[in-house]
Enzyme design. Structure first.
Site, PDB file in Angstrom:
ATOM      1  N   ALA A  14       0.955  -0.823   0.079  1.00 51.81           N
ATOM      2  CA  ALA A  14      -0.088   0.112  -0.056  1.00 51.81           C
ATOM      3  C   ALA A  14       0.934   0.732  -0.200  1.00 51.81           C
ATOM      4  O   ALA A  14       0.133   2.022   0.016  1.00 51.81           O
ATOM      5  CB  ALA A  14      -1.017  -0.002   1.490  1.00 51.81           C
ATOM      6  N   ILE A  72       5.059  -6.895   9.733  1.00 48.47           N
ATOM      7  CA  ILE A  72       6.493  -7.633   9.303  1.00 48.47           C
ATOM      8  C   ILE A  72       6.527  -8.719   9.951  1.00 48.47           C
ATOM      9  O   ILE A  72       7.131  -9.405   9.694  1.00 48.47           O
ATOM     10  CB  ILE A  72       6.924  -7.010   7.908  1.00 48.47           C
ATOM     11  CG1 ILE A  72       7.495  -5.931   8.592  1.00 48.47           C
ATOM     12  CG2 ILE A  72       6.376  -7.310   6.525  1.00 48.47           C
ATOM     13  CD1 ILE A  72       9.083  -5.765   7.583  1.00 48.47           C
ATOM     14  N   THR A  94      18.456  -0.263  -1.167  1.00 49.08           N
ATOM     15  CA  THR A  94      18.521   0.603  -1.640  1.00 49.08           C
ATOM     16  C   THR A  94      20.290   1.153  -1.905  1.00 49.08           C
ATOM     17  O   THR A  94      21.065   0.605  -1.397  1.00 49.08           O
ATOM     18  CB  THR A  94      18.169   2.375  -0.405  1.00 49.08           C
ATOM     19  OG1 THR A  94      18.777   3.256  -0.440  1.00 49.08           O
ATOM     20  CG2 THR A  94      19.289   1.336   1.246  1.00 49.08           C
ATOM     21  N   ASP A  95      20.645   1.981  -2.621  1.00 45.28           N
ATOM     22  CA  ASP A  95      21.934   2.237  -2.833  1.00 45.28           C
ATOM     23  C   ASP A  95      22.280   3.436  -1.925  1.00 45.28           C
ATOM     24  O   ASP A  95      24.120   3.569  -1.531  1.00 45.28           O
ATOM     25  CB  ASP A  95      22.107   3.457  -4.019  1.00 45.28           C
ATOM     26  CG  ASP A  95      20.962   4.734  -3.978  1.00 45.28           C
ATOM     27  OD1 ASP A  95      20.954   4.937  -3.194  1.00 45.28           O
ATOM     28  OD2 ASP A  95      21.250   5.528  -4.674  1.00 45.28           O
ATOM     29  N   GLU A  96      21.739   3.755  -0.928  1.00 42.79           N
ATOM     30  CA  GLU A  96      22.521   4.669   0.273  1.00 42.79           C
ATOM     31  C   GLU A  96      23.544   3.266   1.734  1.00 42.79           C
ATOM     32  O   GLU A  96      23.919   3.524   2.402  1.00 42.79           O
ATOM     33  CB  GLU A  96      21.089   4.395   1.185  1.00 42.79           C
ATOM     34  CG  GLU A  96      20.925   6.008   0.733  1.00 42.79           C
ATOM     35  CD  GLU A  96      19.765   6.849   2.544  1.00 42.79           C
ATOM     36  OE1 GLU A  96      19.632   6.780   2.943  1.00 42.79           O
ATOM     37  OE2 GLU A  96      18.990   7.077   2.026  1.00 42.79           O
ATOM     38  N   TYR A 132      18.749   4.732   8.890  1.00 38.49           N
ATOM     39  CA  TYR A 132      17.832   4.411   8.221  1.00 38.49           C
ATOM     40  C   TYR A 132      18.638   3.526   7.148  1.00 38.49           C
ATOM     41  O   TYR A 132      18.350   2.202   6.807  1.00 38.49           O
ATOM     42  CB  TYR A 132      17.224   5.857   7.109  1.00 38.49           C
ATOM     43  CG  TYR A 132      16.921   5.216   5.617  1.00 38.49           C
ATOM     44  CD1 TYR A 132      15.630   3.515   5.346  1.00 38.49           C
ATOM     45  CD2 TYR A 132      16.991   5.397   4.314  1.00 38.49           C
ATOM     46  CE1 TYR A 132      15.695   3.027   4.569  1.00 38.49           C
ATOM     47  CE2 TYR A 132      17.326   4.729   2.883  1.00 38.49           C
ATOM     48  CZ  TYR A 132      15.990   3.917   3.313  1.00 38.49           C
ATOM     49  OH  TYR A 132      15.663   2.870   1.905  1.00 38.49           O
ATOM     50  N   LYS A 167      19.006  -0.658   6.505  1.00 38.08           N
ATOM     51  CA  LYS A 167      18.633  -0.985   4.803  1.00 38.08           C
ATOM     52  C   LYS A 167      20.055  -2.520   4.823  1.00 38.08           C
ATOM     53  O   LYS A 167      19.630  -3.744   4.821  1.00 38.08           O
ATOM     54  CB  LYS A 167      18.574  -1.080   3.859  1.00 38.08           C
ATOM     55  CG  LYS A 167      16.631   0.062   3.917  1.00 38.08           C
ATOM     56  CD  LYS A 167      16.121  -0.854   4.254  1.00 38.08           C
ATOM     57  CE  LYS A 167      15.803  -1.635   2.983  1.00 38.08           C
ATOM     58  NZ  LYS A 167      14.486  -1.766   2.768  1.00 38.08           N
ATOM     59  N   LYS A 214       9.088  13.016   0.745  1.00 40.71           N
ATOM     60  CA  LYS A 214      10.729  12.802   0.472  1.00 40.71           C
ATOM     61  C   LYS A 214      10.510  14.648  -0.104  1.00 40.71           C
ATOM     62  O   LYS A 214       9.293  15.202  -0.760  1.00 40.71           O
ATOM     63  CB  LYS A 214      10.669  11.685  -0.722  1.00 40.71           C
ATOM     64  CG  LYS A 214      10.042  10.377  -0.099  1.00 40.71           C
ATOM     65  CD  LYS A 214      11.655  10.309   0.921  1.00 40.71           C
ATOM     66  CE  LYS A 214      11.446   9.223   2.553  1.00 40.71           C
ATOM     67  NZ  LYS A 214      10.752   7.692   1.759  1.00 40.71           N
ATOM     68  N   ARG A 235      20.165  18.096   7.529  1.00 39.67           N
ATOM     69  CA  ARG A 235      21.179  17.487   7.840  1.00 39.67           C
ATOM     70  C   ARG A 235      22.119  16.727   8.351  1.00 39.67           C
ATOM     71  O   ARG A 235      22.954  16.903   8.066  1.00 39.67           O
ATOM     72  CB  ARG A 235      20.073  16.345   6.995  1.00 39.67           C
ATOM     73  CG  ARG A 235      19.461  14.600   7.162  1.00 39.67           C
ATOM     74  CD  ARG A 235      19.493  13.683   6.043  1.00 39.67           C
ATOM     75  NE  ARG A 235      18.021  14.199   5.331  1.00 39.67           N
ATOM     76  CZ  ARG A 235      17.640  13.716   4.161  1.00 39.67           C
ATOM     77  NH1 ARG A 235      18.594  12.683   3.504  1.00 39.67           N
ATOM     78  NH2 ARG A 235      16.412  13.285   4.249  1.00 39.67           N
TER      79      ARG A 235
HETATM   80  C1  LIG Z   1      12.829  15.873   2.150  1.00 38.48           C
HETATM   81  C2  LIG Z   1      14.317  16.670   2.335  1.00 38.48           C
HETATM   82  C3  LIG Z   1      15.022  16.895   1.356  1.00 38.48           C
HETATM   83  N1  LIG Z   1      16.119  17.721   1.088  1.00 38.48           N
HETATM   84  C4  LIG Z   1      17.486  16.962   0.744  1.00 38.48           C
HETATM   85  C5  LIG Z   1      18.034  16.146   1.903  1.00 38.48           C
HETATM   86  C6  LIG Z   1      18.796  15.038   0.183  1.00 38.48           C
HETATM   87  O1  LIG Z   1      19.776  15.875  -0.252  1.00 38.48           O
HETATM   88  C7  LIG Z   1      17.411  14.961  -0.705  1.00 38.48           C
HETATM   89  C8  LIG Z   1      16.728  13.533  -0.872  1.00 38.48           C
HETATM   90  O2  LIG Z   1      16.177  13.704   0.203  1.00 38.48           O
HETATM   91  P1  LIG Z   1      15.566  12.845   0.109  1.00 38.48           P
HETATM   92  O3  LIG Z   1      15.091  12.596   1.874  1.00 38.48           O
HETATM   93  O4  LIG Z   1      13.789  12.742  -0.597  1.00 38.48           O
HETATM   94  O5  LIG Z   1      15.999  11.214   0.197  1.00 38.48           O
HETATM   95  P2  LIG Z   1      17.124  10.792   0.561  1.00 38.48           P
HETATM   96  O6  LIG Z   1      17.367  10.816   1.229  1.00 38.48           O
HETATM   97  O7  LIG Z   1      18.506  10.675  -0.302  1.00 38.48           O
HETATM   98  O8  LIG Z   1      16.787   9.349   0.486  1.00 38.48           O
HETATM   99  C9  LIG Z   1      16.021   8.622   0.073  1.00 38.48           C
HETATM  100  O9  LIG Z   1      16.971   7.930  -1.098  1.00 38.48           O
HETATM  101  C10 LIG Z   1      17.451   6.608  -1.021  1.00 38.48           C
HETATM  102  C11 LIG Z   1      17.398   6.004  -1.804  1.00 38.48           C
HETATM  103  C12 LIG Z   1      15.980   6.416   0.095  1.00 38.48           C
HETATM  104  O10 LIG Z   1      15.913   4.555   0.221  1.00 38.48           O
HETATM  105  C13 LIG Z   1      15.481   6.382   1.084  1.00 38.48           C
HETATM  106  O11 LIG Z   1      14.529   5.899   1.334  1.00 38.48           O
HETATM  107  C14 LIG Z   1      15.019   7.574   0.285  1.00 38.48           C
HETATM  108  O12 LIG Z   1      14.426   8.910   1.369  1.00 38.48           O
HETATM  109  O13 LIG Z   1      17.454  16.470  -0.820  1.00 38.48           O
HETATM  110  C15 LIG Z   1      16.132  18.690   1.751  1.00 38.48           C
HETATM  111  O14 LIG Z   1      17.614  19.346   1.733  1.00 38.48           O
HETATM  112  N2  LIG Z   1      14.624  18.917   1.941  1.00 38.48           N
HETATM  113  C16 LIG Z   1      13.245  18.225   2.612  1.00 38.48           C
HETATM  114  O15 LIG Z   1      12.735  18.365   2.944  1.00 38.48           O
END
Ligand SMILES: Cc1cn([C@H]2C[C@H](O)[C@@H](COP(=O)(O)OP(=O)(O)O[C@H]3O[C@H](C)C(=O)[C@H](O)[C@H]3O)O2)c(=O)[nH]c1=O
Length: 332
Positions: A19, A70, A135-137, A160, A164, A199, A283
């Site tokens: 979902a 789960i 995830t690539d993270e 996170y 993973k 996100k 962050r």
């Molecule tokens: C939510 C938010 C994010 N950001 C920045 C932080 C990151 O540098 C970039 C993307 O952030 P986001 O939280 O959308 O995604 P990531 O931290 O890159 O992680 C994501 O991509 C991987 C692969 C996963 O596996 C995660 O599940 C997924 O959340 O934008 C901001 O500047 N402001 C905001 O309010």
């Protein structure tokens, strides 16, 4: 080279987290493409899951929904046994990095303990394949050059991604120790319709539509490779049907953008002013750059991304314009 997964013609697949954003998009593809398969969707319906994501499929004879967690080992075991599950595809996860920094415990529970509960049930009932959505993270962060390959060091930087990475290691240990057939698919940043607006992309679209400030971490210089959700779907489909036993596949679309560029594009497409951007504190432990090299899945399984970023972003924006009432007014 390891042998291909051996699957029966008519599969019964347990989708966990169906979902949610990526899971519901995948089910949408599969229910239409494989009418002879049976799909059991088990979802906890947390804040980011939405049963409405699949409202148009509720009457499908080959689809059933079970509300559950789960981590509930007895429930998971009974579902796998009762439905004679062939394949488990695990989409269920806590996935938002900012939430994991504030409250890591639920990430450890769902992403690690929950995965183990699925692995144990799968092993006990002899499933044919465990397919993990990862995830690539898990590889940590890159500088301006280079790419993650499947052989890159596992070096997660936040709770996170550590949860993973732990799940991925648990899965490969079950493969090595008990012979559980598995694949792991590691995605880049996924975007598209049905994504909960915490996100970056859906948050920026909805805040812009409501003329609300868009918080950008630091100066927005982080770099992500953006993969449209339908490209993820086709990658999972290929790994499911053609993947080689015990292999990891990286997914990337070679469409890297800085965070600030992404937000500028969204504002431009919506004809909204740049002054909606609000620079906020970065962050903690922000990863600078993620970028997967998808050579393995492209050369071995013939997968190719089909969507370019501008096209995918335009479609995504249009979807949020049409579904604004789903989300209410942003709180910041
Ligand atoms: C939510 C938010 C994010 N950001 C920045 C932080 C990151 O540098 C970039 C993307 O952030 P986001 O939280 O959308 O995604 P990531 O931290 O890159 O992680 C994501 O991509 C991987 C692969 C996963 O596996 C995660 O599940 C997924 O959340 O934008 C901001 O500047 N402001 C905001 O309010």
């Amino acid at each position: 080279m390891s042998e291909r997964n051996l699957l029966p013609d008519d599969l019964t697949i347990l989708i966990t987290g169906g979902a949610g954003f990526v899971g519901s998009n995948f089910l949408r593809l599969m229910l239409l493409k494989y009418p002879s398969y049976c799909f059991v969707n088990m979802d906890k319906l947390t804040y980011s899951g939405n049963i409405n994501n699949l409202a148009d499929f509720l009457e499908y004879p080959n689809y059933s929904f079970i509300h559950g967690d789960i981590c509930d080992r007895a429930l998971v075991d009974s579902i796998v046994e009762k439905h004679d599950i062939d394949v488990i595809i695990n989409f269920a996860a806590e996935s938002h990095v900012d939430r994991s920094i504030k409250d890591p415990l639920i990430f450890v529970k769902t992403n690690i303990n929950g995965t183990q509960s699925l692995l144990d049930a799968g092993l006990k009932h002899n499933i044919k394949l465990f397919l993990q959505i990862s995830t690539d993270e898990v590889y940590g962060s890159l500088d301006d050059t280079g790419y993650f390959t499947e052989a890159s060091r596992i070096a997660p930087n936040n709770p996170y991604s550590a949860s993973k990475a732990s799940a991925d290691m648990l899965i490969s240990s079950y493969g090595n120790t008990y012979g559980l057939p598995f694949n792991i698919v590691r995605f880049g940043n996924t975007y598209g319709p049905f994504q909960y607006p915490e996100k970056l992309i859906p948050m920026a679209i909805l805040n812009a539509l409501h003329n609300q400030p868009i918080p950008i971490h630091g100066k927005g210089q982080s770099i992500r490779d953006w993969v449209y959700v339908k490209d993820n779907n086709s990658a999972i489909d290929r790994v499911l049907h053609f993947g080689r036993r015990g292999e990891v596949y990286n997914i990337g679309s070679n469409q890297e953008k800085r965070t600030i560029e992404v937000v500028h594009l969204i504002l431009e497409m919506l004809k909204k002013p740049n002054h909606l951007i609000e620079f906020v504190e970065d962050r903690p432990g922000q990863d600078y750059r993620y970028a997967n090299n998808p050579h393995k899945i492209m050369s071995e399984l013939g997968w190719m991304p089909q969507y370019n970023f501008l096209e995918g972003l335009q479609t995504t924006i249009q979807w949020y314009i049409e579904h604004m009432e789903w989300w209410g007014t942003p709180s910041n």
